[in-house]
Design a protein around this motif. Structure first.
Motif, mmCIF file in Angstrom:
data_model
loop_
_atom_site.group_PDB
_atom_site.id
_atom_site.type_symbol
_atom_site.label_atom_id
_atom_site.label_comp_id
_atom_site.label_asym_id
_atom_site.label_seq_id
_atom_site.Cartn_x
_atom_site.Cartn_y
_atom_site.Cartn_z
ATOM 1 N N GLY A 7 9.217 94.359 34.512
ATOM 2 C CA GLY A 7 9.699 93.031 34.152
ATOM 3 C C GLY A 7 11.202 92.880 34.189
ATOM 4 N N SER A 8 11.939 93.993 34.454
ATOM 5 C CA SER A 8 13.402 93.918 34.445
ATOM 6 C C SER A 8 14.011 93.979 35.836
ATOM 7 C CB SER A 8 13.974 95.058 33.595
ATOM 8 O OG SER A 8 13.650 96.311 34.165
ATOM 9 N N LEU A 9 13.180 93.977 36.881
ATOM 10 C CA LEU A 9 13.697 94.098 38.241
ATOM 11 C C LEU A 9 14.612 92.943 38.615
ATOM 12 C CD1 LEU A 9 10.541 95.421 40.128
ATOM 13 C CD2 LEU A 9 12.644 96.672 39.651
ATOM 14 N N ASP A 10 14.209 91.713 38.314
ATOM 15 C CA ASP A 10 15.035 90.555 38.642
ATOM 16 C C ASP A 10 16.367 90.615 37.909
ATOM 17 O OD1 ASP A 10 13.075 89.588 40.309
ATOM 18 O OD2 ASP A 10 12.212 88.227 38.806
ATOM 19 N N GLU A 11 16.320 91.009 36.631
ATOM 20 C CA GLU A 11 17.556 91.117 35.855
ATOM 21 C C GLU A 11 18.461 92.208 36.431
ATOM 22 O OE1 GLU A 11 14.564 90.952 34.704
ATOM 23 O OE2 GLU A 11 14.423 89.534 33.032
ATOM 24 N N ALA A 12 17.848 93.311 36.876
ATOM 25 C CA ALA A 12 18.630 94.408 37.450
ATOM 26 C C ALA A 12 19.308 93.971 38.743
ATOM 27 C CB ALA A 12 17.727 95.613 37.702
ATOM 28 N N ARG A 13 18.568 93.257 39.609
ATOM 29 C CA ARG A 13 19.158 92.762 40.853
ATOM 30 C C ARG A 13 20.308 91.802 40.568
ATOM 31 N NH1 ARG A 13 13.566 92.102 42.084
ATOM 32 N NH2 ARG A 13 12.802 93.733 43.499
ATOM 33 N N ALA A 14 20.108 90.928 39.590
ATOM 34 C CA ALA A 14 21.155 89.958 39.238
ATOM 35 C C ALA A 14 22.397 90.666 38.702
ATOM 36 C CB ALA A 14 20.622 88.958 38.208
ATOM 37 N N ALA A 15 22.185 91.714 37.895
ATOM 38 C CA ALA A 15 23.306 92.456 37.331
ATOM 39 C C ALA A 15 24.098 93.176 38.413
ATOM 40 C CB ALA A 15 22.804 93.462 36.288
ATOM 41 N N ILE A 16 23.368 93.778 39.370
ATOM 42 C CA ILE A 16 24.037 94.470 40.476
ATOM 43 C C ILE A 16 24.849 93.487 41.319
ATOM 44 C CG2 ILE A 16 23.636 95.711 42.632
ATOM 45 C CD1 ILE A 16 21.237 97.051 41.230
ATOM 46 N N ALA A 17 24.268 92.332 41.597
ATOM 47 C CA ALA A 17 24.971 91.320 42.390
ATOM 48 C C ALA A 17 26.216 90.828 41.663
ATOM 49 C CB ALA A 17 24.031 90.147 42.677
ATOM 50 N N ARG A 18 26.087 90.643 40.353
ATOM 51 C CA ARG A 18 27.226 90.144 39.574
ATOM 52 C C ARG A 18 28.340 91.185 39.495
ATOM 53 N NH1 ARG A 18 24.704 89.520 35.379
ATOM 54 N NH2 ARG A 18 25.421 91.260 34.099
ATOM 55 N N LEU A 19 27.972 92.438 39.197
ATOM 56 C CA LEU A 19 28.970 93.498 39.060
ATOM 57 C C LEU A 19 29.657 93.816 40.384
ATOM 58 C CD1 LEU A 19 27.067 95.906 36.637
ATOM 59 C CD2 LEU A 19 29.001 94.431 36.085
#
Length: 236
Positions: A7-19
Motif C-alpha cells: 500500500g506504500s508503493l505510490d507514496e514511495a514513487r511520489a517521494a522519490i520523484a519529489r526528492l
C-alpha cells in the motif's frame, strides 16, 4: 529482497520523484524493493574495517564538540574578561548566532561541488584560524569579526559532519554507530564546560583559555584527514 510495505508503493514513487526534483520517475508497473537488513551489534563496530571508522568518528565528535561547546558555554564570561559588560556579551553572542545560517547554506552548497571531506577539513581549519584570531584579538572589532567567522565556519562544518557520520557505516550499523557519535559529543559537552570553568575560576587568562579550546579544533582537522570520502559513492 523483500517488497516494501503493502500500500506504500505510490507514496514511495511520489517521494522519490519529489526528492529527485522530478529527475527520477518510477514507472507504475515497476515494483520497489528494499533489502532485508538485520540489526547490527555494537561489538561489530570494533571489528574489521568498522574499527578504524569507529575510533576516528568518536575522536572527531569528542574534539569537535569540545572545541565548540568549550567556548560557547563560557563565552559570556570570557567576553567580560575582555571588557564587555554582561548585556554586551549576550548581544555579541546573539549577533554571532545569526552567522550560523549562511554557514549552513554555504557548506551545503559546496559539499555538492567539492565533497564532504574537503568542505569539512576546510571549514574546521578556518574555524581554528578564526579561533586563533579570537584568542589574540587586540580590538573589539577584531574580536567581533573572528567570532562571526568562527560561528560561520564551525556551524557549517557541523552540518556536513552530522551527515557524513551516518554515511561511514553500512545500513545495519548506521544507527548504532551514530549513537556512539552522539555519546562522544555528550561526554565532551560535559567535560569541556567543566574543565574550562575550572580554568576561568583559577583566573587563567583569556588568551590561554581560548587557545586551549582552539587546540581541539586543530585536532579535529587532523583527524578528519583520515576519514574516507563518501560523496557520490553508493552506501552499503
Amino acid at each position: 529482497m523483500a517488497p516494501v510495505v503493502h500500500g506504500s508503493l505510490d507514496e514511495a514513487r511520489a517521494a522519490i520523484a519529489r526528492l529527485s526534483r522530478g529527475r527520477t520517475i518510477i514507472p507504475a508497473r515497476q515494483r520497489l524493493h528494499v533489502d532485508s537488513v538485520t540489526r547490527g551489534a555494537w561489538r561489530e563496530l570494533l571489528k574489521g574495517p568498522a574499527l578504524r571508522i569507529t575510533v576516528l568518528q568518536i575522536a572527531i565528535n569528542f574534539t569537535f564538540a569540545w572545541g565548540y561547546w568549550g567556548l560557547q558555554t563560557w563565552l559570556p564570561t570570557l567576553l567580560q574578561q575582555r571588557g564587555l559588560s554582561l548585556p554586551q556579551s549576550y548581544s555579541f553572542i546573539a549577533i554571532s548566532a545569526l552567522c550560523m545560517f549562511p554557514g549552513y547554506m554555504v557548506a551545503s552548497y559546496l559539499t555538492g561541488k567539492l565533497g564532504r571531506k574537503k568542505v569539512m577539513v576546510t571549514f574546521v581549519g578556518l574555524s581554528a584560524v578564526a579561533g586563533y584570531g579570537f584568542a589574540n584579538a587586540q580590538t573589539i572589532d577584531m574580536l567581533h569579526f573572528c567570532n562571526f567567522a568562527l560561528a560561520f565556519f564551525s556551524l557549517g562544518a557541523w552540518g556536513v559532519w552530522d551527515t557524513w557520520i551516518a554515511e561511514l557505516y553500512s545500513t545495519r550499523l548506521r544507527t548504532i554507530g551514530y549513537s556512539w557519535a552522539a555519546l562522544a559529543q555528550r561526554l565532551a559537552n560535559i567535560a569541556a564546560p567543566t574543565i574550562i570553568g575550572m580554568l576561568v575560576a583559577q583566573g587563567t587568562s583569556f588568551n590561554v583559555t581560548t587557545t586551549f579550546i582552539n587546540l581541539f579544533l586543530v585536532a579535529t582537522v587532523l583527524l578528519a584527514l583520515f576519514v574516507p570520502e563518501t560523496e557520490g559513492k553508493d552506501l552499503d
